[in-house]
Motif scaffolding. Structure first.
Motif, short mmCIF file in Angstrom:
data_model
loop_
_atom_site.label_atom_id
_atom_site.label_comp_id
_atom_site.label_asym_id
_atom_site.label_seq_id
_atom_site.Cartn_x
_atom_site.Cartn_y
_atom_site.Cartn_z
N ASP A 99 4.34 -5.63 3.02
CA ASP A 99 5.08 -4.37 3.04
C ASP A 99 4.12 -3.19 3.21
O ASP A 99 2.91 -3.33 3.05
N ASN A 100 4.67 -2.04 3.54
CA ASN A 100 3.85 -0.85 3.83
C ASN A 100 3.03 -0.39 2.63
O ASN A 100 1.93 0.12 2.80
N ASP A 117 8.08 -1.29 12.25
CA ASP A 117 8.36 -2.43 11.38
C ASP A 117 7.26 -3.48 11.46
O ASP A 117 7.01 -4.19 10.50
N LYS A 157 1.68 -11.65 3.73
CA LYS A 157 1.48 -12.01 2.33
C LYS A 157 0.91 -13.43 2.27
O LYS A 157 1.29 -14.29 3.07
#
Length: 163
Positions: A27-28, A145, A160
């Motif tokens: 995620d960002n 995205d 991840k």
């Protein structure tokens, strides 16, 4: 997201079967943490190199640093050269060797090549590092995205690490 297949190498050194590997993009906020940690490490490395360089210069040419004009063009060029060299080398070496930087270790993420789903080669890591020098690249991942400009250009992504 499509599942990715990665070859599994057996004890005999030959590809024995394929194992499905599915990655989830980081995620960002994890990526932002990566950036902050890495930039702090880069500044620490610059400090260490500049400190050691200053000691070496003082030993080899005593008094040379006393008259340094911090506003001179030569001083600024050397400073920028030191910063950008360490910046590019840090990312290239870390991502080329391990697929992750110290910031990515902390956030439990890694870089993978979009085509092979393994850590990038040194060439790809170098391209990725050079692309980080594009103005505003550090925040470009907030606008897309699928990662920032250095991801898109080098055809990599940050994912991840599975637990």
């Amino acid at each position: 997201m499509e599942p990715n297949f990665q070859p599994e190498i057996g004890l005999n050194g030959f590809e024995e079967f394929e194992k499905e590997v599915s990655y989830v993009d980081a995620d960002n906020w994890a990526r932002f943490i990566n950036y902050v940690v890495d930039i702090l490490i880069i500044y620490a490395l610059i400090f260490v190199f500049a400190f050691i360089g200053g000691i070496i210069i003082e030993i080899t040419s005593p008094g040379l640093l006393i008259d340094v004009d911090e506003e001179s063009m030569n001083y600024k060029m050397i400073t920028y050269l030191l910063f950008y060299t360490i910046y590019v080398l840090y990312y290239t070496i870390c991502e080329g060797l391990m697929g992750k930087t110290l910031g990515k270790f902390i956030s439990k993420t890694k870089v993978i090549d979009n085509d092979t789903n393994v850590k990038p080669t040194f060439t790809i890591a170098f391209i990725r590092s050079l692309c980080r020098l594009i103005p505003l690249d550090a925040i470009s991942f907030f606008f897309y995205d699928a990662g920032g400009w250095h991801d898109r250009i080098s055809k990599t992504r940050v994912v991840k690490i599975a637990k």
